[in-house]
Design a protein around this motif. Sequence first.
Motif, PDB file in Angstrom:
ATOM      1  N   VAL A  95       0.809  -1.219   0.000  1.00  0.00           N
ATOM      2  CA  VAL A  95       0.000   0.000   0.000  1.00  0.00           C
ATOM      3  C   VAL A  95       0.847   1.276   0.000  1.00  0.00           C
ATOM      4  O   VAL A  95       0.490   2.238  -0.673  1.00  0.00           O
ATOM      5  N   PRO A  96       2.009   1.321   0.698  1.00  0.00           N
ATOM      6  CA  PRO A  96       2.839   2.538   0.629  1.00  0.00           C
ATOM      7  C   PRO A  96       3.368   2.862  -0.778  1.00  0.00           C
ATOM      8  O   PRO A  96       3.852   3.965  -1.019  1.00  0.00           O
ATOM      9  N   LEU A  97       3.267   1.931  -1.706  1.00  0.00           N
ATOM     10  CA  LEU A  97       3.717   2.182  -3.080  1.00  0.00           C
ATOM     11  C   LEU A  97       2.713   3.024  -3.876  1.00  0.00           C
ATOM     12  O   LEU A  97       2.995   3.413  -5.005  1.00  0.00           O
ATOM     13  N   ARG A  98       1.552   3.308  -3.287  1.00  0.00           N
ATOM     14  CA  ARG A  98       0.472   4.015  -3.989  1.00  0.00           C
ATOM     15  C   ARG A  98       0.961   5.286  -4.682  1.00  0.00           C
ATOM     16  O   ARG A  98       0.674   5.510  -5.856  1.00  0.00           O
ATOM     17  N   ASP A  99       1.697   6.132  -3.973  1.00  0.00           N
ATOM     18  CA  ASP A  99       2.139   7.410  -4.557  1.00  0.00           C
ATOM     19  C   ASP A  99       3.079   7.201  -5.744  1.00  0.00           C
ATOM     20  O   ASP A  99       2.967   7.900  -6.751  1.00  0.00           O
ATOM     21  N   LYS A 100       4.001   6.250  -5.625  1.00  0.00           N
ATOM     22  CA  LYS A 100       4.913   5.967  -6.742  1.00  0.00           C
ATOM     23  C   LYS A 100       4.150   5.445  -7.947  1.00  0.00           C
ATOM     24  O   LYS A 100       4.408   5.841  -9.082  1.00  0.00           O
ATOM     25  N   LEU A 101       3.209   4.538  -7.703  1.00  0.00           N
ATOM     26  CA  LEU A 101       2.426   3.963  -8.796  1.00  0.00           C
ATOM     27  C   LEU A 101       1.558   5.035  -9.451  1.00  0.00           C
ATOM     28  O   LEU A 101       1.458   5.100 -10.684  1.00  0.00           O
ATOM     29  N   ALA A 102       0.957   5.886  -8.630  1.00  0.00           N
ATOM     30  CA  ALA A 102       0.125   6.968  -9.164  1.00  0.00           C
ATOM     31  C   ALA A 102       0.979   7.937  -9.979  1.00  0.00           C
ATOM     32  O   ALA A 102       0.550   8.414 -11.037  1.00  0.00           O
ATOM     33  N   GLY A 103       2.185   8.220  -9.514  1.00  0.00           N
ATOM     34  CA  GLY A 103       3.082   9.106 -10.272  1.00  0.00           C
ATOM     35  C   GLY A 103       3.440   8.529 -11.625  1.00  0.00           C
ATOM     36  O   GLY A 103       3.436   9.228 -12.636  1.00  0.00           O
ATOM     37  N   CYS A 104       3.728   7.241 -11.639  1.00  0.00           N
ATOM     38  CA  CYS A 104       4.035   6.562 -12.902  1.00  0.00           C
ATOM     39  C   CYS A 104       2.830   6.627 -13.842  1.00  0.00           C
ATOM     40  O   CYS A 104       2.960   6.936 -15.020  1.00  0.00           O
ATOM     41  N   ALA A 105       1.651   6.356 -13.298  1.00  0.00           N
ATOM     42  CA  ALA A 105       0.430   6.371 -14.114  1.00  0.00           C
ATOM     43  C   ALA A 105       0.109   7.776 -14.608  1.00  0.00           C
ATOM     44  O   ALA A 105      -0.344   7.951 -15.742  1.00  0.00           O
ATOM     45  N   ARG A 106       0.352   8.785 -13.778  1.00  0.00           N
ATOM     46  CA  ARG A 106       0.073  10.172 -14.187  1.00  0.00           C
ATOM     47  C   ARG A 106       0.948  10.606 -15.361  1.00  0.00           C
ATOM     48  O   ARG A 106       0.540  11.431 -16.174  1.00  0.00           O
ATOM     49  N   ARG A 107       2.166  10.069 -15.447  1.00  0.00           N
ATOM     50  CA  ARG A 107       3.038  10.414 -16.574  1.00  0.00           C
ATOM     51  C   ARG A 107       2.480   9.876 -17.890  1.00  0.00           C
ATOM     52  O   ARG A 107       2.774  10.412 -18.952  1.00  0.00           O
ATOM     53  N   LEU A 108       1.682   8.823 -17.802  1.00  0.00           N
ATOM     54  CA  LEU A 108       1.143   8.201 -19.012  1.00  0.00           C
ATOM     55  C   LEU A 108      -0.298   8.600 -19.295  1.00  0.00           C
ATOM     56  O   LEU A 108      -0.710   8.658 -20.446  1.00  0.00           O
ATOM     57  N   LEU A 109      -1.065   8.847 -18.262  1.00  0.00           N
ATOM     58  CA  LEU A 109      -2.491   9.120 -18.423  1.00  0.00           C
ATOM     59  C   LEU A 109      -2.816  10.520 -17.926  1.00  0.00           C
ATOM     60  O   LEU A 109      -2.257  10.976 -16.931  1.00  0.00           O
ATOM     61  N   ASP A 110      -3.745  11.185 -18.585  1.00  0.00           N
ATOM     62  CA  ASP A 110      -4.134  12.539 -18.206  1.00  0.00           C
ATOM     63  C   ASP A 110      -5.245  12.557 -17.159  1.00  0.00           C
ATOM     64  O   ASP A 110      -5.300  13.442 -16.325  1.00  0.00           O
ATOM     65  N   ASP A 111      -6.125  11.607 -17.219  1.00  0.00           N
ATOM     66  CA  ASP A 111      -7.324  11.597 -16.385  1.00  0.00           C
ATOM     67  C   ASP A 111      -7.029  11.051 -14.989  1.00  0.00           C
ATOM     68  O   ASP A 111      -6.619   9.896 -14.848  1.00  0.00           O
ATOM     69  N   PRO A 112      -7.243  11.849 -13.937  1.00  0.00           N
ATOM     70  CA  PRO A 112      -6.987  11.387 -12.569  1.00  0.00           C
ATOM     71  C   PRO A 112      -7.804  10.138 -12.199  1.00  0.00           C
ATOM     72  O   PRO A 112      -7.330   9.296 -11.428  1.00  0.00           O
TER      73      PRO A 112
ATOM     74  N   GLU B 115      11.212  12.884 -26.081  1.00  0.00           N
ATOM     75  CA  GLU B 115      11.804  12.547 -24.783  1.00  0.00           C
ATOM     76  C   GLU B 115      10.769  11.924 -23.846  1.00  0.00           C
ATOM     77  O   GLU B 115      11.066  10.994 -23.105  1.00  0.00           O
ATOM     78  N   GLU B 116       9.538  12.447 -23.880  1.00  0.00           N
ATOM     79  CA  GLU B 116       8.471  11.890 -23.046  1.00  0.00           C
ATOM     80  C   GLU B 116       8.151  10.462 -23.479  1.00  0.00           C
ATOM     81  O   GLU B 116       7.974   9.576 -22.643  1.00  0.00           O
ATOM     82  N   ILE B 117       8.083  10.256 -24.779  1.00  0.00           N
ATOM     83  CA  ILE B 117       7.793   8.918 -25.299  1.00  0.00           C
ATOM     84  C   ILE B 117       8.890   7.953 -24.890  1.00  0.00           C
ATOM     85  O   ILE B 117       8.616   6.815 -24.488  1.00  0.00           O
ATOM     86  N   ALA B 118      10.132   8.401 -24.959  1.00  0.00           N
ATOM     87  CA  ALA B 118      11.261   7.551 -24.568  1.00  0.00           C
ATOM     88  C   ALA B 118      11.132   7.137 -23.108  1.00  0.00           C
ATOM     89  O   ALA B 118      11.323   5.968 -22.760  1.00  0.00           O
ATOM     90  N   THR B 119      10.794   8.080 -22.261  1.00  0.00           N
ATOM     91  CA  THR B 119      10.623   7.779 -20.838  1.00  0.00           C
ATOM     92  C   THR B 119       9.479   6.798 -20.625  1.00  0.00           C
ATOM     93  O   THR B 119       9.618   5.826 -19.877  1.00  0.00           O
ATOM     94  N   LEU B 120       8.364   7.037 -21.291  1.00  0.00           N
ATOM     95  CA  LEU B 120       7.184   6.198 -21.105  1.00  0.00           C
ATOM     96  C   LEU B 120       7.370   4.785 -21.634  1.00  0.00           C
ATOM     97  O   LEU B 120       6.824   3.827 -21.076  1.00  0.00           O
ATOM     98  N   THR B 121       8.109   4.659 -22.710  1.00  0.00           N
ATOM     99  CA  THR B 121       8.291   3.331 -23.305  1.00  0.00           C
ATOM    100  C   THR B 121       9.546   2.637 -22.808  1.00  0.00           C
ATOM    101  O   THR B 121       9.787   1.482 -23.150  1.00  0.00           O
ATOM    102  N   GLY B 122      10.355   3.350 -22.037  1.00  0.00           N
ATOM    103  CA  GLY B 122      11.569   2.744 -21.496  1.00  0.00           C
ATOM    104  C   GLY B 122      12.670   2.572 -22.530  1.00  0.00           C
ATOM    105  O   GLY B 122      13.501   1.674 -22.420  1.00  0.00           O
ATOM    106  N   SER B 123      12.687   3.439 -23.542  1.00  0.00           N
ATOM    107  CA  SER B 123      13.748   3.358 -24.550  1.00  0.00           C
ATOM    108  C   SER B 123      14.464   4.706 -24.626  1.00  0.00           C
ATOM    109  O   SER B 123      14.168   5.620 -23.877  1.00  0.00           O
ATOM    110  N   THR B 124      15.393   4.818 -25.554  1.00  0.00           N
ATOM    111  CA  THR B 124      16.150   6.061 -25.690  1.00  0.00           C
ATOM    112  C   THR B 124      15.467   6.968 -26.712  1.00  0.00           C
ATOM    113  O   THR B 124      14.726   6.487 -27.588  1.00  0.00           O
ATOM    114  N   PRO B 125      15.716   8.279 -26.638  1.00  0.00           N
ATOM    115  CA  PRO B 125      15.147   9.196 -27.634  1.00  0.00           C
ATOM    116  C   PRO B 125      15.557   8.824 -29.066  1.00  0.00           C
ATOM    117  O   PRO B 125      14.761   8.955 -29.997  1.00  0.00           O
ATOM    118  N   GLU B 126      16.791   8.326 -29.220  1.00  0.00           N
ATOM    119  CA  GLU B 126      17.252   7.936 -30.555  1.00  0.00           C
ATOM    120  C   GLU B 126      16.422   6.759 -31.087  1.00  0.00           C
ATOM    121  O   GLU B 126      16.049   6.732 -32.262  1.00  0.00           O
TER     122      GLU B 126
END
Length: 164
Positions: A11-28, A133-144
């Motif tokens: 349960v303490p992972l909630r904030d980290k998981l929500a942060g990860c999800a917020r980077r990918l999704l717009d809707d709270p 750069e955002e896509i690279a972060t979200l997909t776990g790859s490099t910008p190149e």
Amino acid sequence: MEKEQFKIEIVPLRDKLAGCARRLLDDPEEVEDVVQEVFLKLWYIREELSNYNSVEALAMQTTKHLCLNRLKSFQFRQKEQLTESVSISDEVTPYSQLEQKDSVNQVMRIIDRLPGLQQIILRMKHVDGYEVEEIATLTGSTPEAVRMNLSRARRRVKELFFKM
């Protein structure tokens, strides 16, 4: 893993998981749904969690995959709306409207045939408006790698469109 241990470790992972999800999704609300779904999935496999080196990494990876699945679903719904709402000027004839709608449908069908990562990257860039750069972060790859996949996807869409 018992209920109390789950509450202490997961349960303490909630904030980290929500942060990860917020980077990918717009809707709270979508973010909260994803976090709840991750907790549910972890609860179902709670007996096997001790087999993992890092439960946090498993939770983050699960969050990322659920978000990407929701993005794919959202993009599918958006694609349908796009084909319905092709912009029309005053001078456009019914024939040209139909032709334009057909072209959009063809491009969307071509995009659907692209390999998974190229498809996701192309949609994130041109439909959702993410930067490389955002896509690279979200997909776990490099910008190149994102730029290369984006270039290949565009080239393939163009190639297949003009063959039709």
